[in-house]
Design an enzyme around this catalytic site. Structure first.
Site, PDB file in Angstrom:
ATOM      1  CB  SER A 168      -0.958  -0.033   1.192  1.00 38.94           C
ATOM      2  OG  SER A 168      -1.969   0.949   1.069  1.00 38.94           O
ATOM      3  CE  LYS A 220     -16.801  20.001   6.948  1.00 38.95           C
ATOM      4  NZ  LYS A 220     -15.409  20.287   6.600  1.00 38.95           N
TER       5      LYS A 220
END
Length: 339
Positions: A168, A220
């Protein structure tokens, strides 16, 4: 009654001890937090050629008899003297270590180590990074990778050695290397993005507990832990993950164009031997073997930027160790009393 009295006295002592330990630990936390912002560090440099030479000479001393050892030492001294007179200046190899956690905390030291070596390194030198990381936060490993990119941008060859794992975010760093060397059973890949969080909205609703989420901006807050998640929010969250994944894929592909990025950017991991076939790495070898080989023809310098501990931090560490010993003694006495 006598047993109860003894037990009550023991319990009171135990509670007192636990409270005292908690107070000490709280004081340690305060001291460390105060000292951390003021702490500075220094660059430590160690010549690895001397380390390998000491290993070799230690084995010779244990294996060879005195007369043979004397002859070997004499020949070595003569060879070194001749090499100093005739040999040209050897190339330099700067060795760095990066042991990554989920926040890539080692970046704080890496940035200073890179700055230091770039003040001297040229295209004739080499930087070797011994990397170990299973990945972590995207922005943290993005910054760590950017520090390595500085080395490549300066025209200094960068070799990344992976002995255990570079997955990763760890592989995001590794792919910047001009050459990637892996141990046969190291773990590589995991070129994907994952995010997960619990949601206890149904539990709160069952107990008639309301949780209000107020936002300004349509996206948001997409998914929440306490509020009721919507399908629209899930779709947006997944879209953000896909966007991050595409950026990750593009970053890896730009540094290793020989990869079939769509084939390997599935989130899968491979051991070193399979990773070589996928072109995730260039060669199978441990970092020890590579550095020992380079030490025969180059000057190796290990760089480590060490953070200095303030007086408060040193005191905090001493108190912490004392508290640990105290807890161990308490547990031991508790076991002896009730078993």
């Amino acid at each position: 009654m006598e047993f109860l009295a003894d037990y009550a006295g023991f319990l009171a002592k135990t509670i007192t001890l636990v409270v005292a330990v908690l107070v000490v630990l709280a004081a340690i936390a305060v001291l460390r937090s105060k000292g951390r912002s003021k702490s500075s560090g220094q660059l430590q440099v160690r010549k690895l050629n001397d380390f390998y030479k000491a290993l070799h000479q230690g084995l010779e001393q244990a294996v060879l008899d005195k007369s043979r050892l004397k002859a070997v030492r004499k020949a070595e001294a003569k060879a070194e003297k001749l090499a100093k007179k005739t040999a040209a200046e050897k190339p330099r190899v700067f060795v760095l270590d990066f042991d990554g956690d989920i926040k890539a905390s080692a970046t704080d030291n890496l940035r200073h180590e890179v700055t230091a070596l770039l003040s001297m390194a040229t295209s004739q030198d080499e930087v070797v990074l011994r990397l170990e990381s299973g990945g972590g936060l995207v922005h943290s490993y993005g910054l760590a990778a950017s520090q390595l990119a500085r080395i490549r941008q300066a025209g200094v060859p960068l070799t990344v050695c992976i002995d255990k794992v570079a997955a990763s975010g760890g592989y995001m760093m590794a792919c910047i290397g001009e050459k990637i060397i892996s141990a046969p059973f190291a773990i590589l890949g995991s070129i994907g993005v994952v995010a997960q969080l619990p949601n206890i909205h149904k539990l709160l609703k069952k107990h008639e507990i309301d949780f209000e989420v107020l936002t300004a901006g349509e996206y948001k807050r997409t998914l929440t832990v306490f509020g009721e998640n919507t399908e629209k929010g899930r779709e947006k969250f997944q879209e953000d993950l896909e966007t991050t994944h595409e950026l990750f894929k593009g970053f890896v592909a730009s540094h290793r164009p020989q990869l079939n990025i769509d084939e390997i950017a599935t989130g899968e991991i491979w051991l070193g031997q399979a990773a070589l076939g996928k072109k995730l790495v260039d060669e199978l070898m441990t970092s020890d073997e590579y550095l020992a080989t380079r030490a025969k023809h180059a000057e190796l310098f290990h760089l480590h930027y060490a953070q200095k501990k303030t007086l408060q931090e040193r005191m905090g560490l001493a108190v912490s160790l004392a508290a640990d010993r105290l807890l161990l003694q308490w547990v031991s006495r508790l076991n002896q009393r009730f078993w």
